[in-house]
Design a protein around this motif. Structure first.
Motif, PDB file in Angstrom:
ATOM      1  N   LEU A 349       0.820  -1.214   0.000  1.00  0.00           N
ATOM      2  CA  LEU A 349       0.000   0.000   0.000  1.00  0.00           C
ATOM      3  C   LEU A 349       0.854   1.265   0.000  1.00  0.00           C
ATOM      4  O   LEU A 349       0.420   2.320  -0.479  1.00  0.00           O
ATOM      5  N   ASN A 350       2.071   1.146   0.529  1.00  0.00           N
ATOM      6  CA  ASN A 350       2.977   2.290   0.572  1.00  0.00           C
ATOM      7  C   ASN A 350       3.892   2.371  -0.653  1.00  0.00           C
ATOM      8  O   ASN A 350       4.884   3.092  -0.635  1.00  0.00           O
ATOM      9  N   GLY A 351       3.547   1.593  -1.683  1.00  0.00           N
ATOM     10  CA  GLY A 351       4.229   1.762  -2.961  1.00  0.00           C
ATOM     11  C   GLY A 351       5.277   0.736  -3.318  1.00  0.00           C
ATOM     12  O   GLY A 351       5.886   0.814  -4.383  1.00  0.00           O
ATOM     13  N   ALA A 352       5.511  -0.246  -2.452  1.00  0.00           N
ATOM     14  CA  ALA A 352       6.543  -1.248  -2.730  1.00  0.00           C
ATOM     15  C   ALA A 352       6.042  -2.327  -3.685  1.00  0.00           C
ATOM     16  O   ALA A 352       4.845  -2.618  -3.756  1.00  0.00           O
ATOM     17  N   VAL A 353       6.978  -2.921  -4.383  1.00  0.00           N
ATOM     18  CA  VAL A 353       6.707  -4.139  -5.147  1.00  0.00           C
ATOM     19  C   VAL A 353       7.054  -5.298  -4.219  1.00  0.00           C
ATOM     20  O   VAL A 353       8.222  -5.478  -3.853  1.00  0.00           O
ATOM     21  N   VAL A 354       6.055  -6.064  -3.805  1.00  0.00           N
ATOM     22  CA  VAL A 354       6.229  -7.064  -2.750  1.00  0.00           C
ATOM     23  C   VAL A 354       6.145  -8.461  -3.332  1.00  0.00           C
ATOM     24  O   VAL A 354       5.191  -8.797  -4.052  1.00  0.00           O
ATOM     25  N   ILE A 379      15.035 -17.872  -2.827  1.00  0.00           N
ATOM     26  CA  ILE A 379      15.952 -17.167  -3.723  1.00  0.00           C
ATOM     27  C   ILE A 379      15.192 -16.347  -4.747  1.00  0.00           C
ATOM     28  O   ILE A 379      15.514 -15.178  -5.009  1.00  0.00           O
ATOM     29  N   GLU A 380      14.144 -16.925  -5.304  1.00  0.00           N
ATOM     30  CA  GLU A 380      13.340 -16.193  -6.294  1.00  0.00           C
ATOM     31  C   GLU A 380      12.680 -14.972  -5.659  1.00  0.00           C
ATOM     32  O   GLU A 380      12.640 -13.893  -6.255  1.00  0.00           O
ATOM     33  N   ALA A 381      12.174 -15.120  -4.448  1.00  0.00           N
ATOM     34  CA  ALA A 381      11.512 -14.000  -3.765  1.00  0.00           C
ATOM     35  C   ALA A 381      12.479 -12.850  -3.512  1.00  0.00           C
ATOM     36  O   ALA A 381      12.081 -11.682  -3.514  1.00  0.00           O
ATOM     37  N   CYS A 382      13.743 -13.178  -3.289  1.00  0.00           N
ATOM     38  CA  CYS A 382      14.725 -12.163  -2.902  1.00  0.00           C
ATOM     39  C   CYS A 382      15.490 -11.547  -4.073  1.00  0.00           C
ATOM     40  O   CYS A 382      16.341 -10.673  -3.860  1.00  0.00           O
ATOM     41  N   GLU A 383      15.184 -11.969  -5.272  1.00  0.00           N
ATOM     42  CA  GLU A 383      15.896 -11.424  -6.426  1.00  0.00           C
ATOM     43  C   GLU A 383      15.689  -9.907  -6.531  1.00  0.00           C
ATOM     44  O   GLU A 383      14.575  -9.423  -6.543  1.00  0.00           O
ATOM     45  N   ARG A 384      16.802  -9.160  -6.558  1.00  0.00           N
ATOM     46  CA  ARG A 384      16.828  -7.706  -6.689  1.00  0.00           C
ATOM     47  C   ARG A 384      16.065  -7.000  -5.565  1.00  0.00           C
ATOM     48  O   ARG A 384      15.549  -5.897  -5.736  1.00  0.00           O
ATOM     49  N   ALA A 385      16.007  -7.648  -4.380  1.00  0.00           N
ATOM     50  CA  ALA A 385      15.309  -7.032  -3.246  1.00  0.00           C
ATOM     51  C   ALA A 385      16.131  -5.913  -2.630  1.00  0.00           C
ATOM     52  O   ALA A 385      17.349  -6.025  -2.477  1.00  0.00           O
ATOM     53  N   GLU A 407      23.999 -12.975  -3.223  1.00  0.00           N
ATOM     54  CA  GLU A 407      24.217 -13.072  -4.670  1.00  0.00           C
ATOM     55  C   GLU A 407      23.030 -12.553  -5.481  1.00  0.00           C
ATOM     56  O   GLU A 407      23.185 -12.220  -6.655  1.00  0.00           O
ATOM     57  N   VAL A 408      21.835 -12.484  -4.874  1.00  0.00           N
ATOM     58  CA  VAL A 408      20.648 -12.155  -5.667  1.00  0.00           C
ATOM     59  C   VAL A 408      19.989 -10.833  -5.268  1.00  0.00           C
ATOM     60  O   VAL A 408      19.215 -10.264  -6.046  1.00  0.00           O
ATOM     61  N   VAL A 409      20.275 -10.325  -4.063  1.00  0.00           N
ATOM     62  CA  VAL A 409      19.603  -9.092  -3.629  1.00  0.00           C
ATOM     63  C   VAL A 409      20.271  -7.861  -4.224  1.00  0.00           C
ATOM     64  O   VAL A 409      21.418  -7.908  -4.669  1.00  0.00           O
ATOM     65  N   ARG A 410      19.540  -6.748  -4.214  1.00  0.00           N
ATOM     66  CA  ARG A 410      20.115  -5.480  -4.663  1.00  0.00           C
ATOM     67  C   ARG A 410      20.818  -4.779  -3.499  1.00  0.00           C
ATOM     68  O   ARG A 410      21.822  -4.102  -3.692  1.00  0.00           O
ATOM     69  N   GLN A 411      20.254  -4.954  -2.289  1.00  0.00           N
ATOM     70  CA  GLN A 411      20.847  -4.369  -1.085  1.00  0.00           C
ATOM     71  C   GLN A 411      20.919  -5.437  -0.007  1.00  0.00           C
ATOM     72  O   GLN A 411      19.969  -6.184   0.191  1.00  0.00           O
ATOM     73  N   ARG A 412      22.045  -5.490   0.685  1.00  0.00           N
ATOM     74  CA  ARG A 412      22.170  -6.458   1.778  1.00  0.00           C
ATOM     75  C   ARG A 412      21.522  -5.885   3.039  1.00  0.00           C
ATOM     76  O   ARG A 412      22.197  -5.434   3.964  1.00  0.00           O
ATOM     77  N   SER A 413      20.216  -5.918   3.056  1.00  0.00           N
ATOM     78  CA  SER A 413      19.451  -5.381   4.179  1.00  0.00           C
ATOM     79  C   SER A 413      18.376  -6.387   4.566  1.00  0.00           C
ATOM     80  O   SER A 413      17.585  -6.812   3.707  1.00  0.00           O
ATOM     81  N   ILE A 414      18.368  -6.775   5.826  1.00  0.00           N
ATOM     82  CA  ILE A 414      17.406  -7.780   6.287  1.00  0.00           C
ATOM     83  C   ILE A 414      16.789  -7.330   7.606  1.00  0.00           C
ATOM     84  O   ILE A 414      17.469  -6.803   8.484  1.00  0.00           O
ATOM     85  N   ILE A 415      15.478  -7.496   7.713  1.00  0.00           N
ATOM     86  CA  ILE A 415      14.756  -7.183   8.947  1.00  0.00           C
ATOM     87  C   ILE A 415      14.181  -8.488   9.492  1.00  0.00           C
ATOM     88  O   ILE A 415      13.405  -9.163   8.814  1.00  0.00           O
ATOM     89  N   ASP A 416      14.589  -8.809  10.688  1.00  0.00           N
ATOM     90  CA  ASP A 416      14.216 -10.068  11.334  1.00  0.00           C
ATOM     91  C   ASP A 416      12.998  -9.826  12.226  1.00  0.00           C
ATOM     92  O   ASP A 416      13.119  -9.461  13.387  1.00  0.00           O
ATOM     93  N   GLY A 417      11.828 -10.031  11.656  1.00  0.00           N
ATOM     94  CA  GLY A 417      10.593  -9.756  12.386  1.00  0.00           C
ATOM     95  C   GLY A 417      10.284 -10.747  13.492  1.00  0.00           C
ATOM     96  O   GLY A 417       9.337 -10.539  14.254  1.00  0.00           O
ATOM     97  N   ARG A 418      11.053 -11.815  13.582  1.00  0.00           N
ATOM     98  CA  ARG A 418      10.826 -12.828  14.614  1.00  0.00           C
ATOM     99  C   ARG A 418      12.044 -13.043  15.514  1.00  0.00           C
ATOM    100  O   ARG A 418      12.044 -13.947  16.348  1.00  0.00           O
ATOM    101  N   ASN A 419      13.076 -12.231  15.335  1.00  0.00           N
ATOM    102  CA  ASN A 419      14.310 -12.382  16.117  1.00  0.00           C
ATOM    103  C   ASN A 419      14.794 -13.828  16.123  1.00  0.00           C
ATOM    104  O   ASN A 419      15.209 -14.378  17.149  1.00  0.00           O
ATOM    105  N   CYS A 420      14.746 -14.440  14.939  1.00  0.00           N
ATOM    106  CA  CYS A 420      15.091 -15.859  14.835  1.00  0.00           C
ATOM    107  C   CYS A 420      16.431 -16.092  14.133  1.00  0.00           C
ATOM    108  O   CYS A 420      16.908 -17.230  14.067  1.00  0.00           O
ATOM    109  N   LEU A 421      17.041 -15.049  13.597  1.00  0.00           N
ATOM    110  CA  LEU A 421      18.300 -15.199  12.869  1.00  0.00           C
ATOM    111  C   LEU A 421      19.501 -14.912  13.764  1.00  0.00           C
ATOM    112  O   LEU A 421      19.382 -14.252  14.798  1.00  0.00           O
ATOM    113  N   ASP A 422      20.646 -15.402  13.349  1.00  0.00           N
ATOM    114  CA  ASP A 422      21.907 -15.128  14.041  1.00  0.00           C
ATOM    115  C   ASP A 422      22.429 -13.775  13.537  1.00  0.00           C
ATOM    116  O   ASP A 422      23.024 -13.684  12.465  1.00  0.00           O
TER     117      ASP A 422
END
Length: 439
Positions: A349-354, A379-385, A407-422
């Motif tokens: 709704l805020n203009g992103a391609v999701v 991997i497909e979901a994250c292409e050029r993210a 290898e596939v994202v545009r920016q190395r930026s990740i938000i961990d909404g569940r605090n489950c990642l290292d």
């Protein structure tokens, strides 16, 4: 023993299959002929680990059948379980009991010998007494005793929770025929022999046990998320804080996981129905705190969408956002009131391609949010993210390799909404990592 189970959704299908598993002859009843045909062929129409095997085993053994016929159900057994849905009313907080009323109104006139109707659906307190009175008023010839046996299933662990519950609660009317307790004790004999506590209460108490349990769990989740907001303002770490709290035996660590909050078909609608019923009883002040519990929970979704915008330079307009997770929790395909899909919708709704990917909930997600893009893999979901949002803590996402995703994202930026990642691992690979309530 013989029993019927009315409603073959998540609760009813699980209960029917598990009652057959412990040796009973079970007839599942539903007005949806398509669902009945699938279940009768041994197919579970939703994802629940282990349930398919239990269902097929007992269908093949002849202990479990399904039908749309109330006449067959009335003749089949003298104990009838009520497992239909009680969704939130449209535009209101209260529970919609039309499915419950429909089963009782259709079944009661067909009962020609003494029977016990055992509710398992989550209902507002007073429903069992209302149903008993309804039967006495509208079908005086029917000899029906109403009891309530609430379920405490966790999606992803429903078979285990049915076959090895931490307690069995039975609400009875002591002024009724006295048939319910011995019948339920006989039905659950293998569980009770294994040491499962059996608690007998009045009807109102049994109804309140379930909604009170869900309200407590929701409160615990929202509490730690409220603390997470303070941590975000101070630079404290909510995960370390929750670990410290969890060592206190009075508090415990479970359900103290800060993040995106709760969703699904139970907690959100049950706490709202609890508030609505308290208001009807003139005790709305007693549960007013649940409004803030609900508000905190919804606020975390907005917060995550704001974090996504920050990660994209302050605006989501034209940004590519990868959403990993659509189910409200792992090991489920349930997208009802899913925080993950809610965030996906907000970012769009805020203009992103999701682009969304979930290991099990893709079909349900498409039906609910057809305008989102869907991928067939992480991997497909994250292409050029421009940013990757981890919103359901599936093992597949927890085990992601930062170098492979880079290898596939545009920016190395990740938000961990569940605090489950290292977070240390991701940051060491050059990623901008942001958790919930974590520095």
């Amino acid at each position: 023993m013989r029993c019927t189970v009315f409603g073959t959704g998540y609760l009813g299908a699980t209960h029917a299959a598990c009652m057959a598993e412990i040796g009973h002859d079970v007839l599942g009843v539903d007005i949806d002929a398509g669902k009945v045909a699938k279940l009768g062929a041994g197919e579970v129409p939703f994802y629940e680990p282990g349930l398919g095997e239990v269902l097929r085993r007992n269908v093949d053994a002849g202990r479990l059948r399904f039908t749309t016929s109330y006449d067959d159900a009335a003749d089949f057994a003298d104990i009838h379980f009520l497992g239909v849905g009680t969704p939130q009313k449209k535009g209101e907080y209260g529970a919609d009991l039309r499915n419950v009323d429909a089963v009782v109104d259709t079944l009661a006139p067909r009962l020609h010998r003494p029977a016990v109707l055992v509710g398992k659906s989550t209902v507002p307190v007073g429903t069992a007494a209302h149903l008993a009175e309804r039967i006495r008023r509208d079908t005086p010839q029917a000899d029906v005793e109403v009891a309530w046996n609430p379920e405490f299933l966790r999606e992803g662990f429903a078979v285990e929770d049915t076959l090895r519950p931490d307690r069995v609660v039975l609400g009875i009317d002591e002024t009724a025929g006295g048939r319910a307790e011995p019948l339920i004790r006989e039905l659950y004999a293998p569980l009770l022999a294994a040491g499962v506590p059996f608690l007998v209460t009045d009807l109102a108490t049994a109804e309140l046990v379930k909604v009170s349990a869900n309200a407590f769990l929701a409160t615990k989740v929202s509490f730690i998320n409220a603390v997470a907001e303070v941590c975000e303002a101070t630079g404290a770490d909510v995960v370390a804080l929750a670990d410290a709290l969890g060592h206190d035996a009075r508090i415990g660590r479970r359900f103290l996981n800060a993040g995106l909050g709760f969703g699904g078909g139970c907690l959100p609608k049950d706490i709202r129905a609890f508030m609505a019923r308290a208001g009807e009883l003139g005790a709305d002040h007693a549960l007013s705190f649940l409004r803030e519990v609900d508000h905190i929970n919804m606020r975390r979704r907005t917060k995550l969408a704001e974090l996504a915008a920050q990660a994209c330079g302050g605006s989501l307009l034209g940004a590519n956002v990868a959403v990993l997770g659509a189910a409200f929790k792992p090991e489920s395909d349930d997208v009802r009131d899913s925080p993950a899909l809610n965030v996906a919708g907000l970012t769009q709704l805020n203009g992103a391609v999701v682009t969304v990917y979930d290991p099990k909930a893709m079909d349900n997600s498409r039906r609910l949010f057809p305008t989102l893009n869907y991928a067939t893999s992480t991997i497909e979901a994250c292409e050029r993210a421009d940013v990757v949002l981890v919103l359901t803590e599936w093992d597949e996402f927890v085990q992601l390799r930062p170098d492979r995703l880079a290898e596939v994202v545009r920016q190395r930026s990740i938000i961990d909404g569940r605090n489950c990642l290292d977070r240390t691992l991701w940051r060491s690979h050059g990623w901008t990592y942001r958790g919930m309530g974590r520095p």
